[in-house]
Scaffold this motif. Structure first.
Motif, mmCIF file in Angstrom:
data_model
loop_
_atom_site.group_PDB
_atom_site.id
_atom_site.type_symbol
_atom_site.label_atom_id
_atom_site.label_comp_id
_atom_site.label_asym_id
_atom_site.label_seq_id
_atom_site.Cartn_x
_atom_site.Cartn_y
_atom_site.Cartn_z
ATOM 1 N N ASN A 176 0.628 -1.139 0.047
ATOM 2 C CA ASN A 176 -0.021 -0.077 -0.105
ATOM 3 C C ASN A 176 1.010 1.059 -0.139
ATOM 4 O O ASN A 176 1.941 1.121 0.416
ATOM 5 C CB ASN A 176 -0.918 0.039 1.126
ATOM 6 C CG ASN A 176 -0.296 0.041 2.482
ATOM 7 O OD1 ASN A 176 0.144 1.074 2.780
ATOM 8 N ND2 ASN A 176 -0.308 -0.830 3.394
ATOM 9 N N THR A 199 -4.644 6.963 -5.504
ATOM 10 C CA THR A 199 -6.061 6.495 -5.210
ATOM 11 C C THR A 199 -7.192 7.303 -5.920
ATOM 12 O O THR A 199 -8.278 6.751 -6.026
ATOM 13 C CB THR A 199 -6.694 6.548 -3.676
ATOM 14 O OG1 THR A 199 -6.351 8.031 -3.230
ATOM 15 C CG2 THR A 199 -5.709 5.588 -2.691
ATOM 16 N N LEU A 204 -10.024 2.812 -3.607
ATOM 17 C CA LEU A 204 -9.049 2.173 -2.503
ATOM 18 C C LEU A 204 -8.720 3.533 -1.607
ATOM 19 O O LEU A 204 -8.519 4.633 -1.894
ATOM 20 C CB LEU A 204 -7.944 1.662 -3.105
ATOM 21 C CG LEU A 204 -7.846 0.412 -3.809
ATOM 22 C CD1 LEU A 204 -6.589 0.120 -4.546
ATOM 23 C CD2 LEU A 204 -8.414 -0.921 -2.956
ATOM 24 N N ARG A 207 -4.222 2.808 2.772
ATOM 25 C CA ARG A 207 -3.691 1.679 3.528
ATOM 26 C C ARG A 207 -4.383 0.422 2.905
ATOM 27 O O ARG A 207 -3.984 -0.569 3.632
ATOM 28 C CB ARG A 207 -3.986 1.899 4.874
ATOM 29 C CG ARG A 207 -3.300 3.007 5.559
ATOM 30 C CD ARG A 207 -2.818 3.033 6.934
ATOM 31 N NE ARG A 207 -2.189 4.289 7.571
ATOM 32 C CZ ARG A 207 -0.869 4.266 7.607
ATOM 33 N NH1 ARG A 207 -0.249 2.995 6.925
ATOM 34 N NH2 ARG A 207 -0.423 5.545 7.888
ATOM 35 N N SER A 208 -5.023 0.645 1.807
ATOM 36 C CA SER A 208 -5.529 -0.623 1.197
ATOM 37 C C SER A 208 -4.388 -1.416 0.504
ATOM 38 O O SER A 208 -3.736 -0.775 -0.232
ATOM 39 C CB SER A 208 -6.531 -0.386 0.241
ATOM 40 O OG SER A 208 -7.629 0.362 0.641
ATOM 41 N N PRO A 209 -4.417 -2.608 0.706
ATOM 42 C CA PRO A 209 -3.329 -3.663 -0.012
ATOM 43 C C PRO A 209 -3.466 -3.144 -1.707
ATOM 44 O O PRO A 209 -4.499 -2.888 -2.180
ATOM 45 C CB PRO A 209 -3.746 -4.886 0.204
ATOM 46 C CG PRO A 209 -4.430 -4.882 1.599
ATOM 47 C CD PRO A 209 -5.171 -3.624 1.466
ATOM 48 N N THR A 210 -2.235 -2.990 -2.189
ATOM 49 C CA THR A 210 -2.186 -2.982 -3.681
ATOM 50 C C THR A 210 -2.197 -1.206 -4.035
ATOM 51 O O THR A 210 -2.226 -1.120 -5.191
ATOM 52 C CB THR A 210 -2.962 -3.728 -4.531
ATOM 53 O OG1 THR A 210 -4.246 -3.364 -4.680
ATOM 54 C CG2 THR A 210 -2.756 -5.363 -4.057
ATOM 55 N N SER A 211 -2.561 -0.618 -3.135
ATOM 56 C CA SER A 211 -2.813 0.866 -3.572
ATOM 57 C C SER A 211 -1.499 1.650 -4.128
ATOM 58 O O SER A 211 -1.768 2.531 -4.946
ATOM 59 C CB SER A 211 -3.317 1.689 -2.518
ATOM 60 O OG SER A 211 -2.403 1.821 -1.399
ATOM 61 N N GLU A 358 -7.030 8.759 4.349
ATOM 62 C CA GLU A 358 -7.601 7.498 4.341
ATOM 63 C C GLU A 358 -9.083 7.744 5.184
ATOM 64 O O GLU A 358 -9.975 6.867 4.851
ATOM 65 C CB GLU A 358 -6.646 6.777 5.494
ATOM 66 C CG GLU A 358 -6.979 5.493 6.110
ATOM 67 C CD GLU A 358 -6.931 4.313 4.932
ATOM 68 O OE1 GLU A 358 -7.775 3.318 5.190
ATOM 69 O OE2 GLU A 358 -6.304 4.471 3.999
#
Length: 518
Positions: A176, A199, A204, A207-211, A358
């Motif tokens: 992220n 983002t 997303l 802190r979202s995975p893969t961001s 976030e």
């Protein structure tokens, strides 16, 4: 003429890029556009008497140089890089100059050095991924020599940088953006900028995975040969659509606007043309859909021709937008606190920190908007005075996050969200509210209606790991070809994705001309 070599559905920039490449390859090409003028999401509109918006996008950061050169795109001003100013409300701006912060004003020398190190790493890593953008994505189980060559060049690029860089690339690829920014930076404004850019237009949070993939995607774009650059064409964004149109006309493309397609003709798995809304039939062995894949397969193609499994996969493409577009008509040019005069014509990002991004995302997960949104602002009439009367000014803002499926409904939610957005702008530009002549807020629902974009998603589908490369828009149609022979995809819903790049259309046309349609 009712018979062509190829029919392109949709006269957005990708449709025109595909049509131009096909025409330059010797094909007789017809472009059909439902709206009364070409341009797609770059099509402008008058939103108040005497005030115009130039479309959804207010800057360009992905226009592909090879594509532009090949189709003969004549668009002046592509070598002038815009700055990005980050405003956090403190009155002290961080200003990135050049291509994504080659030089930064308003931060400590140590922070500038840290950002430079992170920028070098991100640009290098994005460059590895960029090798896959100008060609159809590799097909699992059917790799071509070109695919193998691309994989080899990507691997060689990593090897040349050393084992450490290779490990770092594999470590960071699906991280992220928040964790990466925290590793390098301490200035909240710069962290907030990275979070916003990674983002924007994607469902997303930082802190979202893969961001981090969203930031990579942005950095695969370049201006004047510099990764991460951004520009506004000389004369403004309203020059984009006409430039693509001129290239198409010069190549001999036939364009018909105000001509909606009612159905794509297909029989026993083979496309043969289209039926217009008025019942007119036009035949062609090749049909290129440069509109949303869901519109193509859920509304224009008989499901029996593509199969229930494929139709189900298209229905499951996530394509709900979460960005609102604000256009303001002002009676004067606003003054943003702390914004240097030389940065006024560039991109202005209103964000305090990674945490703010976030926290703005959190309500969107539950169908609500934030009371403290983040946004990207431009003053389009500075580059194109024709957008506003003398002495007036237009403001364009992309506001994150505005969920398509608002729990309370946008009929009641829109006025409340507009007040929040205007209050946010007022805090950064005191007095702006008193100069507002008119305000036009387009939610994703409005964007869907205005531009015929399912879900109001300008990328024609989420730019997330499971909807990129071999999975864009779905596995069975990821290489521009579809289960219906002779029918191809060429919109932002195809590889490599959204933004004003021209690559989906150009790649699809080159794929067709290569003989892949045989």
């Amino acid at each position: 003429m009712t018979s062509f070599d190829a029919i392109v559905i949709g006269a957005g920039h990708n449709g025109l890029a595909a049509a131009t490449r096909l025409a330059k390859g010797g094909r007789r090409v017809l472009v059909l556009e439902a709206a009364n003028e070409p341009g797609g999401a770059t099509r402008g509109r008058e939103f108040a008497p005497g005030f115009r918006s130039a479309g959804l996008a207010h800057l360009v950061n992905r226009l592909d140089a090879d594509m532009a050169r090949d189709i003969g795109l004549d668009l002046a001003g592509t070598d002038t890089l815009l700055p990005t100013a980050v405003l956090d409300g403190s009155g002290k701006a961080a200003v990135l100059h050049g291509a994504y912060g080659e030089r930064i004003d308003g931060v400590s020398p140590g922070e500038a050095d840290a950002f430079a190190a992170l920028r070098r790493k991100l640009v290098f890593q994005a460059g590895i991924l960029k090798r896959f953008l100008r060609r159809p994505p590799p097909q699992i189980g059917a790799l071509s020599l070109g695919d193998l060559s691309t994989f080899a060049s990507a691997g060689f690029g990593l090897i040349r940088k050393g084992r450490g860089e290779g490990r770092d690339f594999l470590r960071m690829l699906l991280m992220n953006v928040a964790d990466v920014a925290d590793e390098y930076l301490s200035d909240d404004r710069l962290k907030g900028l990275l979070a916003f850019d990674a983002t924007l237009g994607i469902h997303l949070g930082p802190r979202s995975p893969t961001s981090l993939l969203g930031l990579y995607y942005r950095l695969t774009g370049e201006v004047a040969g510099k990764a991460g650059g951004q520009f506004v064409p000389a004369g403004g964004m309203a020059r984009v659509a006409p430039a693509f149109l001129r290239a198409a006309e010069k190549a001999g493309v036939t364009l018909r606007c105000g001509t909606p397609v009612g159905r794509i003709l297909a029989d026993r798995g083979r496309a043969s043309g289209v039926v217009l809304g008025d019942g007119t039939e036009i035949v062609a062995p090749i049909v290129v859909s440069a509109i949303h894949p869901q519109t193509t397969f859920l509304h224009l193609v008989d499901p029996a021709e593509s199969g229930t499994g494929f139709v189900r996969s298209v229905k499951n493409v996530r394509s709900h937008g979460n960005v609102a577009k604000l256009d303001l008509a002002l009676d004067r040019i606003p003054n943003f606190t702390g914004l240097p005069a030389e940065a006024r014509g560039g991109r202005i990002v209103l964000v305090r920190s990674m945490e703010q991004v976030e926290e703005a995302f959190n309500p969107a997960k539950y169908g609500e908007f934030s009371s403290d949104p983040v946004m990207e602002v431009m003053l389009p009439s500075l580059a194109d005075p024709s957008l506003a009367p003398s002495g007036g000014c237009t403001v364009s803002a992309l506001v994150q996050y505005a969920p398509y499926r608002l729990k309370a409904g946008w009929a009641s939610g829109k006025p409340a969200f507009l007040r929040i957005v205007l209050d946010t702008l007022e805090r950064h530009a005191p007095g702006l509210g008193k100069s507002v002549v008119a305000a036009s807020l387009m939610t994703p629902v409005d964007i869907e209606a205005e531009y015929n974009l399912p879900g109001g998603h300008w990328h024609h589908g989420e730019l997330q790991a499971d909807q990129l490369l071999v999975n864009r828009p779905t596995g069975a149609a990821s290489g521009y070809r579809t289960p219906i022979e002779g029918l191809y995809l060429a919109s932002a819903g195809a590889h490599p994705g959204g933004g004003i790049s021209g690559l989906p259309g150009w790649n699809a046309a080159r794929h067709i001309l290569s003989g892949a349609s045989a």
